[in-house]
Motif scaffolding. Structure first.
Motif, mmCIF file in Angstrom:
data_model
loop_
_atom_site.group_PDB
_atom_site.id
_atom_site.type_symbol
_atom_site.label_atom_id
_atom_site.label_comp_id
_atom_site.label_asym_id
_atom_site.label_seq_id
_atom_site.Cartn_x
_atom_site.Cartn_y
_atom_site.Cartn_z
ATOM 1 N N ARG A 151 74.794 57.958 36.099
ATOM 2 C CA ARG A 151 73.803 57.765 37.160
ATOM 3 C C ARG A 151 73.072 56.435 37.029
ATOM 4 N NH1 ARG A 151 70.161 62.839 35.317
ATOM 5 N NH2 ARG A 151 72.269 63.579 34.919
ATOM 6 N N GLU A 152 73.060 55.832 35.829
ATOM 7 C CA GLU A 152 72.407 54.521 35.648
ATOM 8 C C GLU A 152 73.404 53.367 35.714
ATOM 9 O OE1 GLU A 152 71.372 56.478 32.472
ATOM 10 O OE2 GLU A 152 69.757 57.423 33.597
ATOM 11 N N GLU A 153 74.675 53.697 35.907
ATOM 12 C CA GLU A 153 75.722 52.671 35.850
ATOM 13 C C GLU A 153 75.517 51.576 36.892
ATOM 14 O OE1 GLU A 153 79.960 52.717 37.847
ATOM 15 O OE2 GLU A 153 79.864 54.095 36.164
ATOM 16 N N GLU A 154 75.244 51.954 38.125
ATOM 17 C CA GLU A 154 75.112 50.967 39.196
ATOM 18 C C GLU A 154 73.971 49.995 38.920
ATOM 19 O OE1 GLU A 154 74.833 50.739 44.090
ATOM 20 O OE2 GLU A 154 74.684 52.667 43.058
ATOM 21 N N ALA A 155 72.823 50.533 38.489
ATOM 22 C CA ALA A 155 71.677 49.675 38.186
ATOM 23 C C ALA A 155 71.984 48.735 37.023
ATOM 24 C CB ALA A 155 70.449 50.525 37.882
ATOM 25 N N LEU A 156 72.673 49.258 35.998
ATOM 26 C CA LEU A 156 72.979 48.453 34.817
ATOM 27 C C LEU A 156 73.943 47.319 35.159
ATOM 28 C CD1 LEU A 156 72.938 47.884 31.785
ATOM 29 C CD2 LEU A 156 74.722 49.636 31.514
ATOM 30 N N GLU A 159 72.309 44.692 37.315
ATOM 31 C CA GLU A 159 71.359 43.848 36.584
ATOM 32 C C GLU A 159 72.084 42.785 35.768
ATOM 33 O OE1 GLU A 159 67.832 42.256 35.164
ATOM 34 O OE2 GLU A 159 68.266 43.570 36.869
ATOM 35 N N ILE A 160 73.185 43.145 35.118
ATOM 36 C CA ILE A 160 73.939 42.163 34.321
ATOM 37 C C ILE A 160 74.503 41.065 35.222
ATOM 38 C CG2 ILE A 160 75.951 41.834 32.847
ATOM 39 C CD1 ILE A 160 75.536 44.692 31.819
ATOM 40 N N ALA A 165 74.374 35.615 37.644
ATOM 41 C CA ALA A 165 74.429 34.774 38.838
ATOM 42 C C ALA A 165 73.210 33.865 38.928
ATOM 43 C CB ALA A 165 74.534 35.640 40.082
ATOM 44 N N ALA A 166 72.059 34.365 38.461
ATOM 45 C CA ALA A 166 70.832 33.575 38.527
ATOM 46 C C ALA A 166 70.715 32.582 37.380
ATOM 47 C CB ALA A 166 69.619 34.505 38.533
ATOM 48 N N GLY A 167 71.611 32.699 36.386
ATOM 49 C CA GLY A 167 71.518 31.829 35.216
ATOM 50 C C GLY A 167 70.288 32.103 34.393
ATOM 51 N N ALA A 168 69.827 33.353 34.446
ATOM 52 C CA ALA A 168 68.595 33.711 33.735
ATOM 53 C C ALA A 168 68.835 33.713 32.230
ATOM 54 C CB ALA A 168 68.108 35.085 34.194
ATOM 55 N N GLY A 169 67.790 33.339 31.500
ATOM 56 C CA GLY A 169 67.869 33.378 30.052
ATOM 57 C C GLY A 169 68.740 32.277 29.491
ATOM 58 N N ASP A 170 69.012 32.387 28.198
ATOM 59 C CA ASP A 170 69.825 31.375 27.519
ATOM 60 C C ASP A 170 71.003 32.046 26.828
ATOM 61 O OD1 ASP A 170 68.233 32.724 25.778
ATOM 62 O OD2 ASP A 170 67.605 30.978 24.605
ATOM 63 N N LEU A 171 71.676 32.914 27.566
ATOM 64 C CA LEU A 171 72.817 33.626 27.016
ATOM 65 C C LEU A 171 73.908 32.654 26.585
ATOM 66 C CD1 LEU A 171 73.405 36.690 29.377
ATOM 67 C CD2 LEU A 171 72.731 36.748 26.985
ATOM 68 N N PRO A 172 74.717 33.022 25.582
ATOM 69 C CA PRO A 172 75.897 32.211 25.284
ATOM 70 C C PRO A 172 76.839 32.225 26.477
ATOM 71 C CG PRO A 172 75.957 34.306 24.095
ATOM 72 C CD PRO A 172 74.602 34.201 24.710
ATOM 73 N N PRO A 176 77.674 37.217 29.605
ATOM 74 C CA PRO A 176 77.850 38.227 30.658
ATOM 75 C C PRO A 176 79.114 39.057 30.470
ATOM 76 C CG PRO A 176 77.116 36.156 31.623
ATOM 77 C CD PRO A 176 77.413 35.877 30.179
ATOM 78 N N ALA A 177 80.228 38.426 30.131
ATOM 79 C CA ALA A 177 81.468 39.171 29.919
ATOM 80 C C ALA A 177 81.337 40.127 28.739
ATOM 81 C CB ALA A 177 82.633 38.211 29.688
ATOM 82 N N THR A 178 80.626 39.711 27.701
ATOM 83 C CA THR A 178 80.426 40.575 26.538
ATOM 84 C C THR A 178 79.629 41.816 26.920
ATOM 85 O OG1 THR A 178 80.479 38.656 25.055
ATOM 86 C CG2 THR A 178 79.487 40.669 24.201
ATOM 87 N N LEU A 179 78.563 41.637 27.691
ATOM 88 C CA LEU A 179 77.744 42.777 28.103
ATOM 89 C C LEU A 179 78.532 43.714 29.016
ATOM 90 C CD1 LEU A 179 74.409 40.851 28.783
ATOM 91 C CD2 LEU A 179 74.899 42.372 26.854
ATOM 92 N N LEU A 180 79.289 43.147 29.942
ATOM 93 C CA LEU A 180 80.079 43.990 30.843
ATOM 94 C C LEU A 180 81.195 44.700 30.074
ATOM 95 C CD1 LEU A 180 80.260 41.557 33.884
ATOM 96 C CD2 LEU A 180 78.965 43.685 33.760
ATOM 97 N N ALA A 181 81.765 44.040 29.076
ATOM 98 C CA ALA A 181 82.794 44.685 28.254
ATOM 99 C C ALA A 181 82.211 45.843 27.463
ATOM 100 C CB ALA A 181 83.433 43.658 27.316
#
Length: 565
Positions: A151-156, A159-160, A165-172, A176-181
């Motif tokens: 039930r939280e999948e869509e929101a999660l 958000e990632i 897309a916004a280039g928020a933060g200073d992620l490596p 994004p691919a790591t979080l989605l994986a």
């Protein structure tokens, strides 16, 4: 004692599909909620054993609904449907069991483990403080795990993708691919079997929408007629391309990771004898559709990237034909020279190549895609320069030895610089036709006059008969001197000369081939990158907040804080 595999099920004379033989079963169980092949236990040479439920089979493990393969330890309770309960004992353990049973059942059908549920079970034997500390350790920990409920999948996922897309933060770059994986991995390991295809479809659609928005925001606006267009600088191209290049890099790695998970799904189905199961076939079809969308995203970002780079090169390449590298008092730079040491006429083109190389490195683009990106850029550069060279010969005198030596020197300097940048082999391959055309014009006039059509065709095989004839017929031999008869093509090639096109086609570019092999994402071991860890903590707290919002107001509380040692 059991063999390496033991199957529980209802069995029967035949399966439901066309009277084919029923799947093999070791222990026959007779109850309405037991499937023909309900559950499989595998024991390898060393503990622990593994238990895997069949698709749609109601199985509980120590009272918790079992959706995926799990470890089976001595003393564990295995519930099959509503009528059978087994306790597992390992004959290899010599009768020794756990100090206390690891089970006290929760209700079957409990929610899949989100962060709150996974650590708040009141019947797991943990004290209140111990449960709070375990939850706090998860929320702040560096383990590469992201727990969520469907039930939280869509929101999660939203958000990632939104943050990426916004280039928020200073992620490596591949954050994004790591979080989605991690989301894909949680679905594949913890959630019911049919969930992964649905998650992949939603994930692919979100990425495609984000990329389409990014690409549309960067489409060039119509240029006013009659106003000269100012070409983009390499720095401006870098800024424009970075979001698209990041999506290309992340989607490529994510697609490889998803392909691995889908192959695992197919392998599991083969092991269970379910390769022809209609539901599995439908799941695999959904997975194929999701992977096709990710493939489409990679194609789009690649095309957009090379479009911007070639558009910039189009305005810088003519200097390779027109500039003189032998300026007064200047020494030609040697191999490995810095960009600033190169002749002024070559710096803009090399600046584009350097900006593209730095961008692919910063975005951690897959090496195969880096090679293909530069392969396309060099293909375009070769075709553009060769077509300009052919066009120049139709007007004012241009094909002469002194001019050819300047062009040859410029081309050699470019190839040497690309060799120093690690792109020499690709550049040599794609610039071959231009190099051979320039080599022809660099042949001393006295030697060229002694050559015949057949020898020139042999020495310059990549040039078409029409191109070779065009260069020879417009070569400047001196006032009043025309091409010698030895340069005339034979009758067998006259038709190819008369009807052939002297210009290179830009549509014959090499096709994009997606990388094969395993993903470069690493989801084992602690998360060492601090920015990625901060984002992981933020997402875990977001999921915690979403769970808390479902509770009555008087039952809500903030995330616990681990007790300092």
């Amino acid at each position: 004692s059991w063999e390496s595999q033991h199957v529980f099920g209802r069995g029967g004379n035949s399966s439901a599909r066309g009277g084919s033989p029923a799947p093999y079963v070791d222990t026959f169980l007779n109850a309405p909620d037991i499937l023909p092949r309900h559950c499989t236990v595998r024991a390898g040479p060393e503990p622990p054993a593994m238990v895997r439920p069949a698709r749609g089979a109601p199985v509980t493990h120590n009272g918790c609904l079992l959706l995926r393969e799990a470890e089976l330890h001595p003393g564990d309770l295995l519930g099959l449907g509503e009528h059978f309960l087994f306790m597992y004992k390992d004959p290899r353990a010599g009768g020794s069991g756990p100090a206390r049973p690891p089970w006290l059942p929760t209700r079957p059908g409990a929610s899949p483990p989100g962060p709150g549920w996974a650590f708040s079970c009141r019947l797991c034997g943990r004290g209140l403080q111990e449960r709070g500390e375990a939850l706090a350790a998860y929320l702040d920990g560096r383990e590469p795990v992201l727990r969520f409920r469907p039930r939280e999948e869509e929101a999660l996922l939203g958000e990632i993708v939104r943050a990426a897309a916004a280039g928020a933060g200073d992620l490596p770059p591949l954050g994004p691919a790591t979080l989605l994986a991690l989301c894909v991995q949680h679905s594949a390991r913890e959630l019911e079997l049919g969930h992964l295809p649905r998650l992949l479809g939603r994930l692919a659609r979100l990425i495609k929408e984000a990329v389409w928005v990014s690409a549309s925001n960067r489409r060039p606006t119509p240029h006013p007629e009659g106003v000269p267009e100012v070409p983009l600088t390499p720095e401006a191209v870098s800024v424009e391309l970075r979001p698209l290049m990041l999506w290309m890099a992340n989607t490529t790695e994510l697609l490889s990771f998803v392909q691995e998970k889908v192959l695992e799904m197919e392998k599991e189905a083969d092991q269970e004898g379910l390769s022809s199961d209609p539901q599995l076939c439908n799941d695999l079809e959904l997975c194929d559709e999701a992977m096709a969308l990710l493939d489409e995203v990679i194609m789009c970002t690649f095309q957009q990237s090379v479009y911007y780079l070639t558009k910039t090169l189009y305005s810088t390449l003519p200097a390779l034909l027109d500039s003189n590298p032998f300026t007064a008092g200047a020494e030609l730079p040697g191999p490995g020279a810095e960009l600033a040491a190169m002749p002024p006429g070559l710096r803009p083109t090399l600046g584009v190549f350097q900006a593209a190389l730095e961008l692919t490195s910063q975005c951690e683009l897959h090496p195969d895609l880096v090679s293909q990106t530069f392969g396309y850029l060099f293909f375009f550069s070769n075709a553009s320069l060769l077509n300009s060279l052919m066009e120049r010969g139709q007007g004012r005198p241009f094909y002469q030895w002194s001019r050819a030596v300047q062009i040859r020197t410029n081309l050699d300097l470019v190839l040497d610089w690309l060799q120093g940048a690690g792109l020499g082999d690709i550049a040599t391959e794609f610039f071959r036709k231009l190099s051979i055309a320039v080599n022809l014009l660099c042949v001393p006039r006295t030697s060229l006059l002694k050559a015949s059509w057949s020898s020139l065709r042999t020495d310059h095989p990549t040039l078409t008969p029409a191109q070779l004839h065009h260069l020879l017929s417009h070569y400047q031999l001196g006032p009043g001197r025309g091409p010698p008869p030895a340069w005339d093509p034979p009758p067998a090639e006259r038709d190819a000369v008369d009807t052939g096109d002297i210009f290179e086609s830009f549509s014959s570019h090499p096709p994009l081939i997606l990388p094969l092999g395993s993903s470069r994402l690493r989801l084992t071991g602690p998360v060492t990158d601090d920015a990625l860890h901060r984002e992981l903590r933020r997402l875990r707290r977001l999921l915690w907040d979403l769970e808390q919002q479902e509770l009555p107001a008087n039952h809500r509380h903030g995330p616990p804080v681990a007790t300092p040692p």
